[in-house]
Design a protein around this motif. Structure first.
Motif, PDB file in Angstrom:
ATOM      1  N   GLY A  82       0.832  -1.198   0.000  1.00  0.00           N
ATOM      2  CA  GLY A  82       0.000   0.000   0.000  1.00  0.00           C
ATOM      3  C   GLY A  82       0.863   1.243   0.000  1.00  0.00           C
ATOM      4  O   GLY A  82       2.071   1.182   0.236  1.00  0.00           O
ATOM      5  N   ALA A  83       0.229   2.367  -0.271  1.00  0.00           N
ATOM      6  CA  ALA A  83       0.943   3.643  -0.295  1.00  0.00           C
ATOM      7  C   ALA A  83      -0.061   4.768  -0.107  1.00  0.00           C
ATOM      8  O   ALA A  83      -1.274   4.563  -0.206  1.00  0.00           O
ATOM      9  N   ALA A  84       0.460   5.967   0.144  1.00  0.00           N
ATOM     10  CA  ALA A  84      -0.395   7.145   0.233  1.00  0.00           C
ATOM     11  C   ALA A  84      -1.183   7.247  -1.064  1.00  0.00           C
ATOM     12  O   ALA A  84      -0.633   7.073  -2.151  1.00  0.00           O
ATOM     13  N   GLU A  85      -2.459   7.501  -0.945  1.00  0.00           N
ATOM     14  CA  GLU A  85      -3.348   7.469  -2.102  1.00  0.00           C
ATOM     15  C   GLU A  85      -3.119   8.646  -3.048  1.00  0.00           C
ATOM     16  O   GLU A  85      -2.994   9.797  -2.618  1.00  0.00           O
ATOM     17  N   GLY A  86      -3.089   8.325  -4.326  1.00  0.00           N
ATOM     18  CA  GLY A  86      -3.105   9.326  -5.384  1.00  0.00           C
ATOM     19  C   GLY A  86      -2.116  10.458  -5.255  1.00  0.00           C
ATOM     20  O   GLY A  86      -2.460  11.601  -5.501  1.00  0.00           O
ATOM     21  N   GLY A  87      -0.897  10.151  -4.852  1.00  0.00           N
ATOM     22  CA  GLY A  87       0.108  11.204  -4.772  1.00  0.00           C
ATOM     23  C   GLY A  87      -0.118  12.190  -3.636  1.00  0.00           C
ATOM     24  O   GLY A  87       0.354  13.316  -3.700  1.00  0.00           O
ATOM     25  N   VAL A  88      -0.855  11.775  -2.598  1.00  0.00           N
ATOM     26  CA  VAL A  88      -1.116  12.650  -1.450  1.00  0.00           C
ATOM     27  C   VAL A  88       0.177  12.859  -0.674  1.00  0.00           C
ATOM     28  O   VAL A  88       0.945  11.932  -0.450  1.00  0.00           O
ATOM     29  N   TRP A  89       0.425  14.103  -0.306  1.00  0.00           N
ATOM     30  CA  TRP A  89       1.561  14.448   0.554  1.00  0.00           C
ATOM     31  C   TRP A  89       0.989  15.015   1.841  1.00  0.00           C
ATOM     32  O   TRP A  89       0.187  15.938   1.819  1.00  0.00           O
ATOM     33  N   TYR A  90       1.380  14.444   2.981  1.00  0.00           N
ATOM     34  CA  TYR A  90       0.890  14.895   4.287  1.00  0.00           C
ATOM     35  C   TYR A  90       1.777  16.013   4.810  1.00  0.00           C
ATOM     36  O   TYR A  90       2.965  16.092   4.500  1.00  0.00           O
ATOM     37  N   ALA A  91       1.196  16.857   5.631  1.00  0.00           N
ATOM     38  CA  ALA A  91       1.910  18.029   6.140  1.00  0.00           C
ATOM     39  C   ALA A  91       3.072  17.653   7.056  1.00  0.00           C
ATOM     40  O   ALA A  91       4.088  18.351   7.081  1.00  0.00           O
ATOM     41  N   THR A  92       2.910  16.560   7.804  1.00  0.00           N
ATOM     42  CA  THR A  92       3.964  16.174   8.745  1.00  0.00           C
ATOM     43  C   THR A  92       4.305  14.697   8.589  1.00  0.00           C
ATOM     44  O   THR A  92       3.510  13.897   8.083  1.00  0.00           O
ATOM     45  N   LYS A  93       5.484  14.353   9.073  1.00  0.00           N
ATOM     46  CA  LYS A  93       5.904  12.949   9.074  1.00  0.00           C
ATOM     47  C   LYS A  93       4.977  12.142   9.972  1.00  0.00           C
ATOM     48  O   LYS A  93       4.635  11.002   9.656  1.00  0.00           O
ATOM     49  N   GLU A  94       4.523  12.727  11.067  1.00  0.00           N
ATOM     50  CA  GLU A  94       3.647  12.037  12.000  1.00  0.00           C
ATOM     51  C   GLU A  94       2.301  11.687  11.358  1.00  0.00           C
ATOM     52  O   GLU A  94       1.748  10.621  11.589  1.00  0.00           O
ATOM     53  N   GLU A  95       1.786  12.604  10.540  1.00  0.00           N
ATOM     54  CA  GLU A  95       0.521  12.335   9.849  1.00  0.00           C
ATOM     55  C   GLU A  95       0.694  11.201   8.848  1.00  0.00           C
ATOM     56  O   GLU A  95      -0.141  10.295   8.755  1.00  0.00           O
ATOM     57  N   ALA A  96       1.787  11.207   8.101  1.00  0.00           N
ATOM     58  CA  ALA A  96       2.061  10.116   7.160  1.00  0.00           C
ATOM     59  C   ALA A  96       2.228   8.798   7.920  1.00  0.00           C
ATOM     60  O   ALA A  96       1.709   7.754   7.504  1.00  0.00           O
ATOM     61  N   ALA A  97       2.916   8.852   9.060  1.00  0.00           N
ATOM     62  CA  ALA A  97       3.111   7.646   9.880  1.00  0.00           C
ATOM     63  C   ALA A  97       1.781   7.115  10.408  1.00  0.00           C
ATOM     64  O   ALA A  97       1.577   5.902  10.474  1.00  0.00           O
ATOM     65  N   ALA A  98       0.875   8.009  10.776  1.00  0.00           N
ATOM     66  CA  ALA A  98      -0.437   7.575  11.272  1.00  0.00           C
ATOM     67  C   ALA A  98      -1.197   6.828  10.181  1.00  0.00           C
ATOM     68  O   ALA A  98      -1.804   5.777  10.434  1.00  0.00           O
ATOM     69  N   HIS A  99      -1.163   7.337   8.961  1.00  0.00           N
ATOM     70  CA  HIS A  99      -1.847   6.662   7.844  1.00  0.00           C
ATOM     71  C   HIS A  99      -1.164   5.331   7.526  1.00  0.00           C
ATOM     72  O   HIS A  99      -1.838   4.326   7.272  1.00  0.00           O
ATOM     73  N   ALA A 100       0.159   5.327   7.538  1.00  0.00           N
ATOM     74  CA  ALA A 100       0.893   4.084   7.294  1.00  0.00           C
ATOM     75  C   ALA A 100       0.596   3.075   8.406  1.00  0.00           C
ATOM     76  O   ALA A 100       0.376   1.890   8.141  1.00  0.00           O
ATOM     77  N   GLY A 101       0.553   3.542   9.663  1.00  0.00           N
ATOM     78  CA  GLY A 101       0.246   2.662  10.787  1.00  0.00           C
ATOM     79  C   GLY A 101      -1.146   2.056  10.694  1.00  0.00           C
ATOM     80  O   GLY A 101      -1.343   0.879  10.993  1.00  0.00           O
ATOM     81  N   ALA A 102      -2.114   2.855  10.246  1.00  0.00           N
ATOM     82  CA  ALA A 102      -3.471   2.332  10.064  1.00  0.00           C
ATOM     83  C   ALA A 102      -3.477   1.240   8.999  1.00  0.00           C
ATOM     84  O   ALA A 102      -4.137   0.206   9.154  1.00  0.00           O
ATOM     85  N   PHE A 103      -2.747   1.455   7.904  1.00  0.00           N
ATOM     86  CA  PHE A 103      -2.639   0.434   6.860  1.00  0.00           C
ATOM     87  C   PHE A 103      -2.006  -0.838   7.421  1.00  0.00           C
ATOM     88  O   PHE A 103      -2.504  -1.942   7.198  1.00  0.00           O
ATOM     89  N   LEU A 104      -0.905  -0.702   8.160  1.00  0.00           N
ATOM     90  CA  LEU A 104      -0.219  -1.870   8.713  1.00  0.00           C
ATOM     91  C   LEU A 104      -1.111  -2.610   9.702  1.00  0.00           C
ATOM     92  O   LEU A 104      -1.102  -3.842   9.753  1.00  0.00           O
ATOM     93  N   ARG A 105      -1.903  -1.874  10.480  1.00  0.00           N
ATOM     94  CA  ARG A 105      -2.841  -2.502  11.422  1.00  0.00           C
ATOM     95  C   ARG A 105      -3.888  -3.312  10.663  1.00  0.00           C
ATOM     96  O   ARG A 105      -4.212  -4.425  11.042  1.00  0.00           O
ATOM     97  N   GLU A 106      -4.421  -2.777   9.567  1.00  0.00           N
ATOM     98  CA  GLU A 106      -5.418  -3.486   8.765  1.00  0.00           C
ATOM     99  C   GLU A 106      -4.844  -4.738   8.134  1.00  0.00           C
ATOM    100  O   GLU A 106      -5.590  -5.672   7.843  1.00  0.00           O
ATOM    101  N   HIS A 107      -3.546  -4.758   7.919  1.00  0.00           N
ATOM    102  CA  HIS A 107      -2.918  -5.891   7.239  1.00  0.00           C
ATOM    103  C   HIS A 107      -1.957  -6.626   8.159  1.00  0.00           C
ATOM    104  O   HIS A 107      -0.933  -7.150   7.714  1.00  0.00           O
ATOM    105  N   ALA A 108      -2.323  -6.687   9.453  1.00  0.00           N
ATOM    106  CA  ALA A 108      -1.529  -7.425  10.437  1.00  0.00           C
ATOM    107  C   ALA A 108      -1.690  -8.919  10.201  1.00  0.00           C
ATOM    108  O   ALA A 108      -2.708  -9.377   9.677  1.00  0.00           O
ATOM    109  N   ALA A 109      -0.683  -9.681  10.593  1.00  0.00           N
ATOM    110  CA  ALA A 109      -0.762 -11.131  10.460  1.00  0.00           C
ATOM    111  C   ALA A 109      -1.749 -11.682  11.488  1.00  0.00           C
ATOM    112  O   ALA A 109      -1.768 -11.236  12.635  1.00  0.00           O
ATOM    113  N   PRO A 110      -2.589 -12.627  11.097  1.00  0.00           N
ATOM    114  CA  PRO A 110      -3.504 -13.234  12.062  1.00  0.00           C
ATOM    115  C   PRO A 110      -2.708 -14.059  13.075  1.00  0.00           C
ATOM    116  O   PRO A 110      -1.705 -14.667  12.728  1.00  0.00           O
TER     117      PRO A 110
END
Length: 178
Positions: free
Chosen positions: A148-176
């Protein structure tokens, strides 16, 4: 934040909701074990039926533990301490650290995040900064090997915001976990 209490009415509603959610699983288990259709689950030996219900509760317990660990890791990724998690769970800081050993990033992990790498829930993501705009994006692979990646060339204002979106993706795709 301290340990959370629920009212007796909320506890009754929770018990009913969990039992309602459990019944189809217990019926499916009983059906597989007996060969009876799920609608006739209660026609079987009462001991076998109740053991099917107990087996279903065991599966629910394992799933709740898995989801609880994900919630603790998410809280830790946002800066919650073991002391705070322990208070909510009604255990000590040391108990929380033992229960969820990887929930709070260690100083070395925080330093690695400054290097624009994020590892959560068995997956990993890279955070990248656009040199011209200063915005941040992410790309990663979950534990289930979904990319996965940030959608459609989206650039977040801060590294923390990008990390939050990446973390949500990783949580959704955690190993069972079992």
């Amino acid at each position: 934040m301290t340990s959370i209490e629920i009212t007796s009415e909320e506890q009754a509603e929770l018990g009913k909701a969990l039992t309602d959610a459990l019944n189809p699983l217990a019926a499916a288990i009983r059906s597989r074990q007996s060969g009876l259709p799920t609608a006739r689950m209660w026609d079987a030996d009462p001991v076998d039926v109740t053991l099917s219900v107990l087996a279903a509760w065991k599966m629910v317990d394992a799933e709740v533990k898995r989801l609880t660990a994900i919630a603790a890791a998410t809280a830790g990724s946002y800066g919650a301490s073991y002391e705070q998690m322990g208070a909510v769970w009604g255990i000590t800081r040391q108990g929380a650290r033992k229960k969820w050993p990887d929930a709070v990033p260690r100083p070395a992990a925080v330093a690695a995040q400054r290097g624009a790498a994020l590892e959560l829930f068995g997956g990993a993501a890279e955070l990248v900064q656009d040199p011209s705009s200063g915005g941040w994006a992410w790309a990663g692979e979950g534990a289930d090997e979904t990319r996965g990646a940030a959608e459609g060339g989206v650039w977040y204002a801060t590294k923390e915001e990008a990390a939050a979106h990446a973390g949500a993706f990783l949580r959704e795709h955690a190993a069972p976990h079992s």
